[in-house]
Motif scaffolding. Structure first.
Motif, short mmCIF file in Angstrom:
data_model
loop_
_atom_site.label_atom_id
_atom_site.label_comp_id
_atom_site.label_asym_id
_atom_site.label_seq_id
_atom_site.Cartn_x
_atom_site.Cartn_y
_atom_site.Cartn_z
N ASN A 1 91.75 -23.93 12.45
CA ASN A 1 90.51 -24.72 12.48
C ASN A 1 89.36 -24.02 11.74
N VAL A 2 89.68 -23.48 10.57
CA VAL A 2 88.64 -22.81 9.78
C VAL A 2 88.20 -23.66 8.59
N LEU A 3 88.76 -24.85 8.46
CA LEU A 3 88.38 -25.73 7.36
C LEU A 3 87.09 -26.47 7.69
N ASP A 4 86.35 -26.81 6.63
CA ASP A 4 85.08 -27.52 6.79
C ASP A 4 85.32 -29.01 6.59
N SER A 5 85.47 -29.73 7.69
CA SER A 5 85.74 -31.17 7.58
C SER A 5 84.58 -31.91 6.93
N GLY A 6 83.36 -31.39 7.13
CA GLY A 6 82.19 -32.02 6.52
C GLY A 6 82.21 -31.97 5.01
#
Length: 247
Positions: free
Chosen positions: A93-98
């Motif tokens: 969960n280190v990705l930037d969904s924004g």
């Protein structure tokens, strides 16, 4: 070794940092280690300084000593038809969904590579290689899939495919550089914005030395329409042409 083994190892690091910090630190340490080998003296010194700065933040140096173990897991992963770090980063969960960081599953990337590289053997047989550009490369999954297609066709990806990988995200640029390096691919990985053409830096993949020895500099002989972005990025680059720093 699997993605789960990698994630388990990251979770076992000292508790003074969270898992995301450990993952980003690992990427930076690995990136510095490989990129400085392909950099001029000034940048190599800066990369070494950044490496030592991060090492200095770890009280337990055994965590740092385990970094090669993690690299070995990635090496095995990228040679087993997976986008290893793309999967791991999603699980951590280190990705930037924004910012729209949702990586394409490897199976989809492989299908797209099979379709887009249909008939590529004819071009390789005629010219010796082809160039491929990924303007939003993420962790490099599409390019890994392309390499796997070439393997299936009986071609050596390191000598028949020149990569120009681009991503605006620092973490993505580092993931792509590490995976493409460990896969033995040739070319460059840029941190840049393909829409605004803002360019922040480039790293040459280590296998590029052998590629250029065999074929010369592929960026001197490109098809303008499909490489226009790469040409503009090259002009905007604030470092020497990689061809001048390889030898």
């Amino acid at each position: 070794m699997t993605e789960k083994d990698f994630i388990k190892a990251i979770h076992s690091f000292e508790r003074s940092k969270n898992v995301g910090e450990h993952f980003r630190n690992f990427l930076t340490l690995a990136h510095c280690s490989y990129a400085k080998q392909m950099s001029g003296p000034e940048r190599a010194e800066a990369l070494e300084a950044e490496y030592m700065r991060i090492v200095g933040t770890y009280r337990d140096k055994d965590d740092v000593r385990r970094m090669p173990e993690l690299i070995a897991m990635i090496f095995e992963g990228v040679h087993s038809q997976t986008d290893f770090l793309g999967s791991v980063s999603g699980e951590l969960n280190v990705l930037d969904s924004g910012a729209g960081q949702f990586f394409t599953p490897y199976e989809v990337s492989r299908l797209m590579a099979e379709i887009n590289l249909s008939g590529i053997g004819e071009k390789i047989d005629k010219r010796g290689y082809f160039t491929i550009q990924e303007p939003a490369c993420g962790a490099g999954g599409m390019l890994l899939a392309a390499a796997d297609v070439l393997d299936r066709l009986g071609y050596d990806p390191s000598l028949t495919m020149w990569v120009e990988a681009i991503d605006v995200s620092n973490i993505c640029q580092q993931m792509a550089y590490l995976q493409l390096t460990l896969r033995g691919l040739s070319g460059r990985v840029h941190r840049a914005n393909t829409l605004t053409l803002d360019h922040y830096g480039s790293d040459v993949l280590k296998a590029s030395v052998l590629f250029i020895e065999k074929h010369g500099d592929p960026m001197e002989d490109v098809d303008a329409p499909q490489n226009r972005i790469a040409e503009k990025i090259e002009r905007l680059s604030n470092r020497q042409d990689p061809q001048l720093t390889l030898f």
